[in-house]
Motif scaffolding. Structure first.
Motif, PDB file in Angstrom:
ATOM      1  N   PRO A 175       0.763  -1.339  -0.014  1.00  0.00           N
ATOM      2  CA  PRO A 175       0.079   0.232   0.075  1.00  0.00           C
ATOM      3  C   PRO A 175       0.724   1.283   0.021  1.00  0.00           C
ATOM      4  CG  PRO A 175      -1.017  -1.571   1.411  1.00  0.00           C
ATOM      5  CD  PRO A 175       0.305  -1.957   1.078  1.00  0.00           C
ATOM      6  N   HIS A 176       1.846   1.556   0.699  1.00  0.00           N
ATOM      7  CA  HIS A 176       2.779   2.607   0.730  1.00  0.00           C
ATOM      8  C   HIS A 176       3.442   2.608  -0.726  1.00  0.00           C
ATOM      9  CE1 HIS A 176       5.951  -0.518   2.178  1.00  0.00           C
ATOM     10  NE2 HIS A 176       6.847   0.209   1.294  1.00  0.00           N
ATOM     11  N   ASN A 177       3.689   1.731  -1.344  1.00  0.00           N
ATOM     12  CA  ASN A 177       4.121   1.933  -2.865  1.00  0.00           C
ATOM     13  C   ASN A 177       2.876   2.307  -3.597  1.00  0.00           C
ATOM     14  OD1 ASN A 177       5.685  -1.057  -2.049  1.00  0.00           O
ATOM     15  ND2 ASN A 177       6.784   0.661  -2.330  1.00  0.00           N
ATOM     16  N   TYR A 178       1.771   2.296  -3.213  1.00  0.00           N
ATOM     17  CA  TYR A 178       0.653   2.278  -4.242  1.00  0.00           C
ATOM     18  C   TYR A 178       0.214   3.764  -4.365  1.00  0.00           C
ATOM     19  CZ  TYR A 178      -3.823   1.183  -6.598  1.00  0.00           C
ATOM     20  OH  TYR A 178      -4.656   0.915  -7.422  1.00  0.00           O
ATOM     21  N   ILE A 179       0.205   4.530  -3.113  1.00  0.00           N
ATOM     22  CA  ILE A 179       0.083   5.970  -3.157  1.00  0.00           C
ATOM     23  C   ILE A 179       1.323   6.658  -3.965  1.00  0.00           C
ATOM     24  CG2 ILE A 179       1.381   6.304  -0.920  1.00  0.00           C
ATOM     25  CD1 ILE A 179      -0.626   8.506  -0.275  1.00  0.00           C
ATOM     26  N   LYS A 180       0.670   7.629  -4.687  1.00  0.00           N
ATOM     27  CA  LYS A 180       1.583   8.346  -5.521  1.00  0.00           C
ATOM     28  C   LYS A 180       2.283   9.731  -5.067  1.00  0.00           C
ATOM     29  CE  LYS A 180      -0.312   6.377  -9.838  1.00  0.00           C
ATOM     30  NZ  LYS A 180      -0.921   6.605 -11.301  1.00  0.00           N
ATOM     31  N   THR A 181       2.012   9.967  -3.835  1.00  0.00           N
ATOM     32  CA  THR A 181       2.749  11.171  -3.397  1.00  0.00           C
ATOM     33  C   THR A 181       3.026  11.256  -1.919  1.00  0.00           C
ATOM     34  OG1 THR A 181       2.069  13.766  -3.341  1.00  0.00           O
ATOM     35  CG2 THR A 181       0.313  12.038  -2.955  1.00  0.00           C
ATOM     36  N   ASN A 182       3.990  12.060  -1.591  1.00  0.00           N
ATOM     37  CA  ASN A 182       4.185  12.053  -0.015  1.00  0.00           C
ATOM     38  C   ASN A 182       3.224  12.414   0.880  1.00  0.00           C
ATOM     39  OD1 ASN A 182       4.478  14.673  -0.689  1.00  0.00           O
ATOM     40  ND2 ASN A 182       6.481  14.933   0.215  1.00  0.00           N
ATOM     41  N   GLN A 516      -7.039  21.030   1.905  1.00  0.00           N
ATOM     42  CA  GLN A 516      -6.445  22.365   2.612  1.00  0.00           C
ATOM     43  C   GLN A 516      -5.929  21.866   4.041  1.00  0.00           C
ATOM     44  OE1 GLN A 516      -9.845  24.953   0.407  1.00  0.00           O
ATOM     45  NE2 GLN A 516      -8.007  26.123   1.112  1.00  0.00           N
ATOM     46  N   VAL A 517      -6.384  20.875   4.782  1.00  0.00           N
ATOM     47  CA  VAL A 517      -5.734  20.405   6.068  1.00  0.00           C
ATOM     48  C   VAL A 517      -4.460  20.205   5.958  1.00  0.00           C
ATOM     49  CG1 VAL A 517      -5.921  18.858   7.820  1.00  0.00           C
ATOM     50  CG2 VAL A 517      -8.026  19.900   6.829  1.00  0.00           C
ATOM     51  N   ALA A 518      -3.859  19.512   5.020  1.00  0.00           N
ATOM     52  CA  ALA A 518      -2.582  18.987   5.048  1.00  0.00           C
ATOM     53  C   ALA A 518      -1.361  20.105   4.891  1.00  0.00           C
ATOM     54  CB  ALA A 518      -2.344  17.915   3.784  1.00  0.00           C
ATOM     55  N   PRO A 519      -1.757  21.014   3.948  1.00  0.00           N
ATOM     56  CA  PRO A 519      -0.600  22.153   3.903  1.00  0.00           C
ATOM     57  C   PRO A 519      -0.747  23.171   5.245  1.00  0.00           C
ATOM     58  CG  PRO A 519      -2.570  22.643   2.231  1.00  0.00           C
ATOM     59  CD  PRO A 519      -2.546  21.105   2.750  1.00  0.00           C
ATOM     60  N   SER A 534       1.691  16.884  -3.579  1.00  0.00           N
ATOM     61  CA  SER A 534       0.414  17.347  -4.373  1.00  0.00           C
ATOM     62  C   SER A 534      -0.053  18.569  -3.972  1.00  0.00           C
ATOM     63  CB  SER A 534      -0.769  16.255  -3.306  1.00  0.00           C
ATOM     64  OG  SER A 534      -0.741  14.887  -3.740  1.00  0.00           O
ATOM     65  N   VAL A 535       0.692  19.094  -3.144  1.00  0.00           N
ATOM     66  CA  VAL A 535       0.208  20.711  -2.913  1.00  0.00           C
ATOM     67  C   VAL A 535       0.903  21.259  -4.174  1.00  0.00           C
ATOM     68  CG1 VAL A 535       0.919  22.641  -1.489  1.00  0.00           C
ATOM     69  CG2 VAL A 535      -0.023  20.620  -0.469  1.00  0.00           C
ATOM     70  N   GLN A 536       2.159  20.924  -4.533  1.00  0.00           N
ATOM     71  CA  GLN A 536       2.748  21.692  -5.658  1.00  0.00           C
ATOM     72  C   GLN A 536       1.812  21.315  -6.905  1.00  0.00           C
ATOM     73  OE1 GLN A 536       6.972  20.740  -6.254  1.00  0.00           O
ATOM     74  NE2 GLN A 536       7.073  20.336  -3.844  1.00  0.00           N
ATOM     75  N   VAL A 537       1.602  19.897  -7.237  1.00  0.00           N
ATOM     76  CA  VAL A 537       0.935  19.630  -8.346  1.00  0.00           C
ATOM     77  C   VAL A 537      -0.466  20.296  -8.375  1.00  0.00           C
ATOM     78  CG1 VAL A 537      -0.088  17.747  -9.546  1.00  0.00           C
ATOM     79  CG2 VAL A 537       2.137  17.404  -8.555  1.00  0.00           C
ATOM     80  N   GLU A 538      -1.324  20.323  -7.436  1.00  0.00           N
ATOM     81  CA  GLU A 538      -2.655  20.648  -7.391  1.00  0.00           C
ATOM     82  C   GLU A 538      -2.822  22.159  -6.910  1.00  0.00           C
ATOM     83  OE1 GLU A 538      -5.594  18.134  -6.014  1.00  0.00           O
ATOM     84  OE2 GLU A 538      -4.475  16.146  -6.573  1.00  0.00           O
ATOM     85  N   GLY A 539      -1.613  22.894  -6.616  1.00  0.00           N
ATOM     86  CA  GLY A 539      -1.946  24.469  -6.046  1.00  0.00           C
ATOM     87  C   GLY A 539      -2.514  24.448  -4.950  1.00  0.00           C
ATOM     88  N   THR A 540      -2.572  23.424  -3.911  1.00  0.00           N
ATOM     89  CA  THR A 540      -3.488  23.421  -2.847  1.00  0.00           C
ATOM     90  C   THR A 540      -3.174  24.638  -1.609  1.00  0.00           C
ATOM     91  OG1 THR A 540      -3.714  20.968  -2.966  1.00  0.00           O
ATOM     92  CG2 THR A 540      -4.679  22.005  -0.878  1.00  0.00           C
ATOM     93  N   ARG A 541      -4.066  25.241  -1.381  1.00  0.00           N
ATOM     94  CA  ARG A 541      -3.829  26.260  -0.522  1.00  0.00           C
ATOM     95  C   ARG A 541      -4.084  25.940   0.914  1.00  0.00           C
ATOM     96  NH1 ARG A 541      -4.220  32.128  -3.007  1.00  0.00           N
ATOM     97  NH2 ARG A 541      -3.881  32.508  -0.812  1.00  0.00           N
ATOM     98  N   THR A 542      -3.450  26.588   1.801  1.00  0.00           N
ATOM     99  CA  THR A 542      -3.879  26.567   3.455  1.00  0.00           C
ATOM    100  C   THR A 542      -5.239  26.952   3.764  1.00  0.00           C
ATOM    101  OG1 THR A 542      -2.710  28.636   3.966  1.00  0.00           O
ATOM    102  CG2 THR A 542      -1.495  26.685   4.250  1.00  0.00           C
ATOM    103  N   LEU A 543      -5.862  26.687   4.673  1.00  0.00           N
ATOM    104  CA  LEU A 543      -7.228  26.905   4.936  1.00  0.00           C
ATOM    105  C   LEU A 543      -7.078  28.488   5.313  1.00  0.00           C
ATOM    106  CD1 LEU A 543      -8.183  24.237   7.406  1.00  0.00           C
ATOM    107  CD2 LEU A 543      -9.245  24.854   5.204  1.00  0.00           C
ATOM    108  N   PRO A 544      -8.172  29.156   4.869  1.00  0.00           N
ATOM    109  CA  PRO A 544      -8.308  30.754   4.806  1.00  0.00           C
ATOM    110  C   PRO A 544      -8.951  30.799   6.394  1.00  0.00           C
ATOM    111  CG  PRO A 544     -10.290  29.850   3.813  1.00  0.00           C
ATOM    112  CD  PRO A 544      -9.383  28.651   3.911  1.00  0.00           C
ATOM    113  N   GLY A 545      -8.722  32.303   6.664  1.00  0.00           N
ATOM    114  CA  GLY A 545      -9.416  32.684   7.824  1.00  0.00           C
ATOM    115  C   GLY A 545      -8.635  32.689   9.359  1.00  0.00           C
ATOM    116  N   LEU A 546      -7.652  31.683   9.276  1.00  0.00           N
ATOM    117  CA  LEU A 546      -6.622  31.811  10.159  1.00  0.00           C
ATOM    118  C   LEU A 546      -5.646  32.993  10.340  1.00  0.00           C
ATOM    119  CD1 LEU A 546      -5.913  28.078  10.119  1.00  0.00           C
ATOM    120  CD2 LEU A 546      -7.323  29.272  11.646  1.00  0.00           C
TER     121      LEU A 546
END
Length: 557
Positions: A175-182, A516-519, A534-546
């Motif tokens: 399973p740890h080989n199956y996931i494609k991102t860290n 957005q939880v992970a970043p 995944s954050v780099q690839v998908e451009g995921t942002r941190t949660l807003p409002g904090l």
């Protein structure tokens, strides 16, 4: 040059003045004291927790412990899964910052066109394997054996591990080989010196993927199997929601042990984890339980039935025990706590419930897009037991719950399959019950945009989202399910709490994804969110409002 992120812990008087100036445009953001206030992050998934559950239980004082966390944090009222809501993509969102497009996890039972069967250790047979990483991934399940041990038998079931050619070498795919991102665990381990990580989940070996591709991201991965037999009763933890509480209490004790400076078993001294957490199943089991047995909800307004109400009371009590231990060990003030869910559950309004059987699979078989006798993937094993390694390769596969994921045997038939599906949208057999305004058949460019190119082997060729309330089953044991993108599946509760936050007790109604939880976790620990692939690839942002910006370094002492 050091990169600025959306969350952090160096706040100047000027930043505070700017925040005040814009208070009229949006609610005042939360702020924290100093740069390194957050030393630990605790992530808790109450599987099945809808946003409406959070609002209702806090409003009625049915969950006082969660309400107290909300008073020192931000409650997100518009948080959603990234288009699919099975446990695998749901947890991957929280831990990687990515959707199935980059993480590669669509379901715990899925398909990959590039893989070889577990019995094909030379990679010379047909490619295309029905990958099953669930309770049968533990060695107890080998040969169809009973799942008698809480740790799944203490090892992988070798018959559950497929192969891939890696650099020309036939290599097992765990399973740890199956996931494609860290994962966040890997990033924390690599970039915070002396850090420790821990996680506990519902399947002892299927959730090995939380380790990330390194296989070493989690120092203390509790090997707990919810489908195992409770030795005290001789029955399964999933038989009733009250018995599921017994299993979830194992996870509560694991967290308390870790807070107390021990490993999850309580037997060995260990540093308090930098990032740790767990999954709870009690609410999910109570939601699925038939309405006739007092399960689920009473109406479309999320009024909980007796089982759901009791489950929420239990979970809030469990949360209170963990928070109390943090306070007792003087760790509460340095711990960011995130309470959310991998997925919701559908349908809450049982007047919408439709269980016509698996009409989607039957239609595909009848049209010869899959074997007409059901002999495809692991539906056709030598022993009749799942994950005995002998299922058929190269046959395509369909996974159904309240969604349908279709990997075609012959990808050139995609247009013909779509045409057949569109000709059978009604709810009368052989219809697939996808004729409403919230239903869709996803394929082509839109599917590729959301989930990646099916030609690469992992992404389904077609995804069917039926009408909300449809479950492709005739089972009488459950009246709700998850996996798809129906509103009750995807709209989740999310509370981020930290006692050092000023202006806490806020709600934020902006549309956010659970990715957005992970970043946010990394940024709270003064790490660059872009360390997650995944954050780099998908451009995921941190949660807003904090609303707290900081400068950070790549590594932290």
């Amino acid at each position: 040059m050091k990169k600025e992120t959306q969350i952090g812990y160096r706040v100047s008087a000027i930043c505070g003045a700017v925040a005040l100036a814009f208070a009229g445009l949006h609610a005042m953001p939360a702020q924290a004291h100093g740069k390194n206030d957050v030393k630990h992050v605790l992530l808790i998934s109450f599987d099945g927790l809808h946003e409406q559950d959070v609002a209702r239980c806090i409003g009625s004082n049915a969950c006082p412990n969660l309400a107290l966390l909300a008073k020192s944090g931000v409650t997100y009222t518009n948080a959603h899964t990234p288009h699919l809501s099975d446990s695998f993509p749901g947890l991957a969102a929280l831990l990687t910052g990515g959707s199935p497009k980059s993480a590669g996890l669509f379901y715990d039972v899925s398909y990959d066109r590039t893989l070889y069967a577990p019995l094909d250790s030379t990679c010379t047979g047909a490619q295309g394997w029905n990958v099953v990483f669930d309770e049968t991934t533990g060695i107890d399940a080998k040969g169809g054996g009973p799942l008698i041990n809480l740790d799944g038998g203490g090892a992988f079931n070798p018959d559950a591990i497929p192969y891939a050619k890696v650099g020309g070498v036939c290599t097992p795919v765990y399973p740890h080989n199956y996931i494609k991102t860290n994962t966040v665990f890997e990033v924390v381990k690599e970039h915070i010196r002396g850090s420790r990580t821990a996680w506990a989940d519902k399947h002892a070996w299927g959730y090995d993927w939380v380790n990330g591709p390194s296989g070493k991201g989690v120092d203390d991965l509790a090997r707990t199997e919810i489908n195992s037999i409770d030795p005290k009763t001789g029955t399964y933890y999933l038989d009733t929601y009250t018995h599921t509480e017994v299993f979830d209490n194992i996870h509560v004790q694991a967290l308390i042990n870790e807070i107390d400076g021990l490993d999850s078993t309580g037997k060995t001294s260990a540093a308090v984890p930098t990032v740790f957490g767990t999954n709870f199943q009690t609410l999910s089991v109570a939601q699925k339980s038939p309405v006739a047995d007092n399960g689920g909800y009473l109406d479309a307004d999320f009024t909980p039935g007796p089982q759901v109400a009791a489950a929420i009371t239990y979970l809030d009590g469990a949360l209170g025990r963990v928070v109390s231990e943090l306070k007792q060990r003087n760790l509460y003030s340095s711990t960011l706590i995130i309470v959310t869910a991998k997925h919701g559950q559908s349908p809450t309004d049982h007047t919408k419930l439709v269980k016509n059987g698996d009409t989607l699979t039957k239609l595909l078989e009848a049209s010869n897009y899959l074997d007409s006798s059901g002999n495809f993937g692991q539906n056709n094993t030598t022993t009749g037991n799942l994950n005995d390694g002998s299922g058929l390769s190269g046959t395509g596969f369909v996974q159904t719950d309240d969604v349908g994921l279709i990997w075609l045997r012959d990808q050139s038939q995609k247009d013909a399959v779509v045409k057949t599906l569109k000709a059978n949208l009604g709810c009368t057999a052989p219809g697939i019950c996808a004729d409403g305004p919230q239903a869709y058949i996803l394929h082509g460019e839109r599917l590729e945009h959301w989930f990646g190119d099916p030609a690469n082997g992992r992404t389904p060729d077609i995804i069917v989202q039926p009408n909300p309330g449809v479950i492709y089953t005739s089972s009488k044991s459950k009246d709700e399910e998850h996996g798809g993108n129906a509103p009750d599946d995807s709209h989740l509760g999310l509370v981020v709490s930290f006692p050092g936050l000023h202006h806490g007790g806020r709600t934020d109604d902006r549309y956010v994804y659970t990715t957005q939880v992970a970043p946010t976790i990394l940024s709270a620990l003064d790490l660059d969110p872009d360390l997650l692939h995944s954050v780099q690839v998908e451009g995921t942002r941190t949660l807003p409002g904090l609303g707290i910006e900081h400068e950070h370094s790549q590594d932290r002492d």
